[in-house]
Write a protein that holds these residues in place. Structure first.
Motif, PDB file in Angstrom:
ATOM      1  N   VAL A 204       0.819  -1.255   0.172  1.00 16.04           N
ATOM      2  CA  VAL A 204      -0.037  -0.087  -0.017  1.00 16.04           C
ATOM      3  C   VAL A 204       0.756   1.144   0.067  1.00 16.04           C
ATOM      4  O   VAL A 204       1.806   1.310   0.959  1.00 16.04           O
ATOM      5  N   ILE A 211      -5.238   5.426   4.915  1.00 16.46           N
ATOM      6  CA  ILE A 211      -5.083   3.857   4.577  1.00 16.46           C
ATOM      7  C   ILE A 211      -5.793   3.135   5.554  1.00 16.46           C
ATOM      8  O   ILE A 211      -5.839   3.347   6.795  1.00 16.46           O
ATOM      9  N   VAL A 245      -2.377   0.566  -4.765  1.00 15.16           N
ATOM     10  CA  VAL A 245      -2.343  -0.573  -3.701  1.00 15.16           C
ATOM     11  C   VAL A 245      -2.235  -1.965  -4.670  1.00 15.16           C
ATOM     12  O   VAL A 245      -2.903  -1.951  -5.535  1.00 15.16           O
TER      13      VAL A 245
END
Length: 406
Positions: A204, A211, A245
């Motif tokens: 990520v 997040i 991602v």
């Protein structure tokens, strides 16, 4: 002094004179002003000389006076050349028409090349050039000066900062320098980044937003990965979430490969066809008959005639045809499986999208049946799983419903 050009234009003949008084004849001719040259003695009673046509007829009284005789050995000069051309009128007319045709064809524009365009298209430039007369088939005499053409094109193409026009033979070259436009950053609307498919999060990287998932976490399709809602319980805001991602996604690919294959190979037989080109048109000159190849590949080379920067409207093209034949061959099961694996990889990477990589592959099932090999392959692929999801509802105000001070 002898004037060679005048002698050729008036015409002359070479004569053989027979008689005992050859020298007397020459002296009388010179006294009367006849133009003679290349005077030689061929024998005791034979002599030779060249004389103009107009003087040849004045020589007859002198021949009778000296008792000599003459006959014409050779004729030369412009009048006799005209007679030959009259007898060969078709060749002369064809010769003249050929050069006239080359001159006329060279007075037209047969091709327009556009160079230097990146944001604009050559078609857009060609359309603007055609409106001011720069197009295939245009007569160069009717065109304005290159500087005037450049100014008109600049007015018609505001995206260009400079335009150069060059007429080179039968080709018009338009060089364009485009204006540098500073692109404004695209305004992004508030959004989340969510999972586009089921996967296990591999990495990520967030550029904007919050997040909300961890590495090695399993996510479902539509689950938020990077949230566009930032802040805490007391103060929140929305931003366009940005980032990347990567996740581990699983694919199953079923591939079928026939064992009987065919391919084409060159036989070594070739044929060159020669064409005379004029603009975009071509006429085959040689050979008159084409070899009947059932399967063949073709490649061509074009040649343009030019001299000291001047390009002629005519050109040459050589088209080479190479015969190929179909061959049948049989694959082994091991080779078919290898081909099937490669086909499966290409299929999976095409489905996974750009920058995807295969982490692991495993053959689940392989069998040979009816002359074909069937494979079922499982793939683990690392790919970008983030996709945009607009935020349509603002987060509730944390202070909403709180008691207001009296």
């Amino acid at each position: 002094m002898r004037n060679t050009l005048r002698d050729w234009m008036e015409g002359h003949v070479t004569i053989i004179v027979r008689g005992k008084r050859f020298e007397r004849l020459i002296n009388l001719a010179i006294r009367d002003g006849l133009h003679l040259w290349n005077i030689t003695r061929q024998g005791t009673e034979v002599g030779q000389c060249d004389i103009l046509i107009r003087d040849y007829f004045r020589l007859r009284p002198l021949l009778r006076q000296t008792g000599c005789r003459c006959h014409v050995l050779h004729r030369g000069g412009f009048p006799f050349w005209l007679v030959k051309m009259r007898l060969r009128a078709g060749l002369a007319i064809g010769f003249i028409l050929f050069f006239l045709g080359v001159y006329m064809l060279s007075s037209f524009i047969w091709s327009v090349d556009v160079i230097g365009v990146h944001k604009m298209t050559p078609t857009e430039v060609n359309l603007a050039a055609a409106k001011i007369g720069i197009k295939p088939g245009a007569w160069k005499v009717k065109l304005s000066e290159p500087q005037a053409l450049q100014r008109e094109l600049l007015q018609a193409l505001p995206e260009a900062s400079w335009i150069g026009v060059e007429l080179k033979g039968t080709k018009a070259i338009i060089q364009v320098v485009e204006k540098e436009k500073q692109e404004k950053p695209q305004a992004l609307s508030p959004r989340h980044l969510v999972a586009s498919k089921k996967a296990v999060v591999h990495s990520v990287l967030a550029e904007a937003g919050k997040i909300v998932v961890n590495v090695n976490q399993y996510v479902n399709k539509g689950q938020i990965l990077i949230s566009g809602i930032i802040g805490n319980d007391t103060r929140q805001g929305i931003v366009p979430a940005q980032g990347k991602v990567e996740g581990e996604v699983w694919y199953l690919s079923d591939v079928t490969v026939p064992l009987a294959q065919k391919r084409f190979s060159y036989t070594g037989l070739t044929e060159d066809n020669h064409f005379l080109r004029a603009g975009n048109y071509a006429v085959r000159i040689w050979p008159f008959r084409i070899q009947p190849f059932q399967h063949f590949d073709t490649k061509e080379e074009k040649y343009d005639f030019s001299f000291k920067g001047f390009q002629f409207p005519l050109g040459w093209k050589v088209e080479t045809r190479q015969e190929v034949e179909e061959q049948q061959f049989q694959l082994t099961q091991e080779k078919a499986i290898e081909i099937a694996k490669e086909m499966g990889r290409q299929d999976v990477l095409k489905r996974a999208g750009k920058d995807a990589t295969i982490k692991e592959e495993k053959v689940l099932h392989a069998k040979e049946e009816n002359g074909k090999v069937y494979l079922s392959i499982h793939y683990s692929v690392i790919e970008d799983i983030a996709e945009e999801q607009p935020i349509t509802q603002l987060p509730p105000d944390p202070n909403e419903g709180a008691d207001k001070p009296n």
